[in-house]
Each structure stands twice: as C-alpha cells, then as structure tokens.
Design a protein around this motif. Structure first.
Motif, PDB file in Angstrom:
ATOM      1  N   MET A  95      -1.253   3.079   5.755  1.00 33.37           N
ATOM      2  CA  MET A  95      -1.070   2.078   4.693  1.00 33.37           C
ATOM      3  C   MET A  95      -0.306   0.883   5.240  1.00 33.37           C
ATOM      4  O   MET A  95       0.924   0.849   5.234  1.00 33.37           O
ATOM      5  N   ARG A 132      -1.789  -7.290  -6.732  1.00 33.46           N
ATOM      6  CA  ARG A 132      -1.475  -5.862  -6.602  1.00 33.46           C
ATOM      7  C   ARG A 132      -0.078  -5.554  -7.143  1.00 33.46           C
ATOM      8  O   ARG A 132       0.153  -4.477  -7.708  1.00 33.46           O
ATOM      9  N   GLU A 136       2.046   1.649  -3.496  1.00 32.93           N
ATOM     10  CA  GLU A 136       0.977   2.158  -4.357  1.00 32.93           C
ATOM     11  C   GLU A 136       0.851   3.674  -4.232  1.00 32.93           C
ATOM     12  O   GLU A 136       0.637   4.377  -5.226  1.00 32.93           O
ATOM     13  N   LYS A 168      -1.289  -2.548   4.572  1.00 29.69           N
ATOM     14  CA  LYS A 168      -1.579  -3.812   3.873  1.00 29.69           C
ATOM     15  C   LYS A 168      -0.589  -4.042   2.733  1.00 29.69           C
ATOM     16  O   LYS A 168      -0.143  -3.109   2.107  1.00 29.69           O
ATOM     17  N   SER A 227       0.823  -1.208   0.000  1.00 35.58           N
ATOM     18  CA  SER A 227       0.000   0.000   0.000  1.00 35.58           C
ATOM     19  C   SER A 227       0.859   1.260   0.000  1.00 35.58           C
ATOM     20  O   SER A 227       0.515   2.260  -0.643  1.00 35.58           O
TER      21      SER A 227
END
Length: 368
Positions: free
Chosen positions: A366, A94, A70, A368, A67
């Motif tokens: 964040m 992901r 990202e 995960k 995360s």
C-alpha cells in the motif's frame, strides 16, 4: 502443533512473546510519562498487530500513506494520522471517503498551498478536516522550520473554514544517522523542543495546540520526556531489527521479526541461503550511516556473515568454522524490518518453536 523447522522457506516469522514484550514496553513508557501513544503501522502493516497496540492503550495509529489508512479503517480502526503531505485532488477525494466512514482523520500539512487544495477538496462536503503541522526538527525532509514559520502556518489554517488545527508533530529520522548514544540523546531533545517551543509560540498568539507529537524509535524515550510533549509515534519499536541493534537502541534478543531460511548450498568458504534481496532487502543503515555488517543476522551462527545478496540468494561467507549443512533451517533477523515486511503476504506467528497462528500483512504494497 507445527514445528518451525518443518515450514517451507523463506517465511516471515514473528515471535509472539517478543512482540508482546515490545508492545508492552512502549505502552508502559507512555503510562509512566502520562502521554499518548499513536504507533506508526508502516513497520508491521498489520490490522491484527495494530489492534494489539490499541488494546495495550494506543489512542490511534499513524500511517505513511492513504492506502494504509484505508486498510486500517477497513479493519475497524477509526483514529488515524496520515503523516504524509497530501494535496492532489485524487487523494483528497479518498480522504473524503474516509471521513464519510466516520474515521477521525488527521493529515500532515507544511505549506499554505496544500491548505488551499484541501479546503477546495472538502468545502462542498459536510466535513471539517483536522490537520497537523509537520515541523522539521533536523531531518530536512518535509516540514516547516520550528518557531515563527509554524505560527504563520497555524494562522493560515485558522483562516480556512473547512480545516481545523489539531496538533504539531515531527519525525527525527536523522537519529538513524547518529554515531553514538549521546548524539541520539541530543537529537531526541532537539526533536521534543522543536515541537514544544513551536506550540508555545502558537499559544502565545492565541492558537490552541492540543497535541504535540514526536516520532522516531531511536528517540521516543528521550523526546517523549520533554515537558510539553503529549504523544509519541514509534513504528519500528514493535519489532526492532539489526539496524536498531547497531544503533544501540535494542539488543538482538528483543528483535521479534525474523526470516526462516534454508541452506541451499555449502562450499569451501561460504554457504548460500534462500533469502536474497527480494526477501532481506538491501538496507545496511539509514541516512548515510551503515550500522550493520552484512545483510542480516543469522541467529546462533556468528561464524557466518551474509556478505552479499542477489535476488534469490544470500551469500554467507565463513568467518569461523560452521556446522551448517545442506537443508539446515536458520532464522535471520533482517537489517530493516519495515522493508522486509512489505515483501510478504503473511506472518507465521510462533511461540517456543511452534507455530501459533498466521496473520495477514494486510497493508502490504500500500504505497499510494
């Protein structure tokens, strides 16, 4: 311009000049050593600060979680190491999306089973995933043992068509448990040698290791000087904090992060500030080593020790006479910058006592 002492509290502050000084200090070190810098963003969680580090010469960034990667990718940062084990299909999906965005992605591996999951997750895509072997240099968390275990895993990686071995790395987090500078020095040397010796064995077996990377803030100036190391990844060095001061790694004047707090109660033997555990967190050290007294350092007020925290209250006992009174505003250097940053939505950036800007803590939460 707005003066700091007029802001509501608690507020997360960054001293702009100290931030620049810390970024430049790390950048200067890597230039002098002829190695690369890939700072860990888990401390600041900020696209803005990551961009400042890249401008100063960093080749990319390190994240702890997908995360965070990202968020960095959404901010235009396209060279990212995720220094965390990944094997679940949901997370591998992901990773594929990040590859689709053109991110030069690298992920941590330390076992053959995870290689199989990664291979299966991307074998129907046009992409090849770069993986870095995580070596255990003494923290005893994740990582294969240095030496022949690294060679065995490297050979296994070479047998997977969708995986490419890009480097070997480690994190000497156990340096936070060191009791002296001499011990930190020994840990840093061991950190660098664990990576270099493993890489050399791989190359003797015909396996090229382009990157040899080391990590922790207390040790990067030691491990980064070990011949053969090509990269460092410090995180906390961007701010420093009271734990780093307690370890002797930094001085209090180098700490760029602080919390603005208000005195909400004055009593005979104590004062109360509006920064409890939800702001300052409960860290007093790491890996069993309590390197600080209390739960934060109140700048300019050594007569107050923040002895305990409840959720919204910081209880400062008086160990000397104080002039602090109700509604006075103070700055507190936290024990552990990384956890404190994750409690806030934004930084107020200041210079010479005046507000300069407001930056988002873009990767807050964040996990995960």
């Amino acid at each position: 311009m707005t003066e700091l002492n007029t802001l509501d509290t608690p507020t997360l502050l960054v001293d702009y000049q100290k931030l620049l000084m810390n970024i430049n200090q790390t950048a200067t070190f890597v230039k002098e050593q002829g190695i690369a810098l890939r700072p860990h963003i888990k401390t600041h969680k900020s696209v803005k600060i990551a961009q400042m580090q890249l401008k100063a010469g960093a080749v990319g960034v390190t994240t702890a979680k997908i995360s965070e990667a990202e968020v960095m990718a959404a901010g235009g940062i396209d060279d990212i190491l995720i220094a965390y084990p990944i094997s679940s299909p949901a997370k591998i999906n992901r990773l594929v999306k990040l590859l689709q965005q053109g991110v030069q992605l690298k992920v941590s591996v330390d076992n053959t089973e995870s290689l199989s999951y990664l291979q299966r997750g991307i074998e129907r895509t046009p992409y090849t995933l770069e993986v870095w072997i995580k070596v255990n240099s003494g923290l005893n968390r994740c990582g294969v043992e240095p030496g022949l275990e690294v060679v065995r895993l490297a050979k296994e990686i070479m047998s997977h068509s969708k995986l490419k071995l890009g480097g070997i790395f480690t994190h000497a987090g156990h340096s936070y448990a060191a009791g002296s500078k001499a011990e930190i020095e020994a840990i840093g040397l061991q950190e660098g040698q664990a990576v270099v010796e493993s890489a050399n064995l791989c190359e003797q077996a015909g396996i090229n290791i382009p990157v040899r990377s080391v990590g922790s803030t207390p040790t990067y100036q030691i491990a980064g000087k070990v011949p053969g190391i090509t990269e460092i990844r410090p995180g906390n060095a961007v701010f420093f904090d009271a734990i780093q001061v307690g370890l002797g790694v930094a001085n209090i004047e180098s700490c760029a992060l602080s919390l603005l707090a208000t005195v909400v109660g004055v009593y005979q033997n104590r004062i109360i500030v509006d920064t409890g555990s939800k702001a300052l967190c409960l860290d007093k050290g790491a890996h069993g080593n309590q390197t600080v007294n209390g739960f934060g350092h109140i700048i300019g007020h050594p007569e107050v020790l923040i002895e305990r925290l409840s959720e919204e209250h910081g209880v400062g006992v008086l160990i000397g006479e104080t002039q602090l009174k109700l509604n006075d505003v103070v700055q507190i250097i936290p024990n552990h910058a990384c956890t404190v940053v994750n409690q806030f939505e934004e930084y107020v950036v200041h210079q010479n006592g005046l507000v300069k800007d407001v930056w988002k803590v873009a990767a807050r939460g964040m996990i995960k």
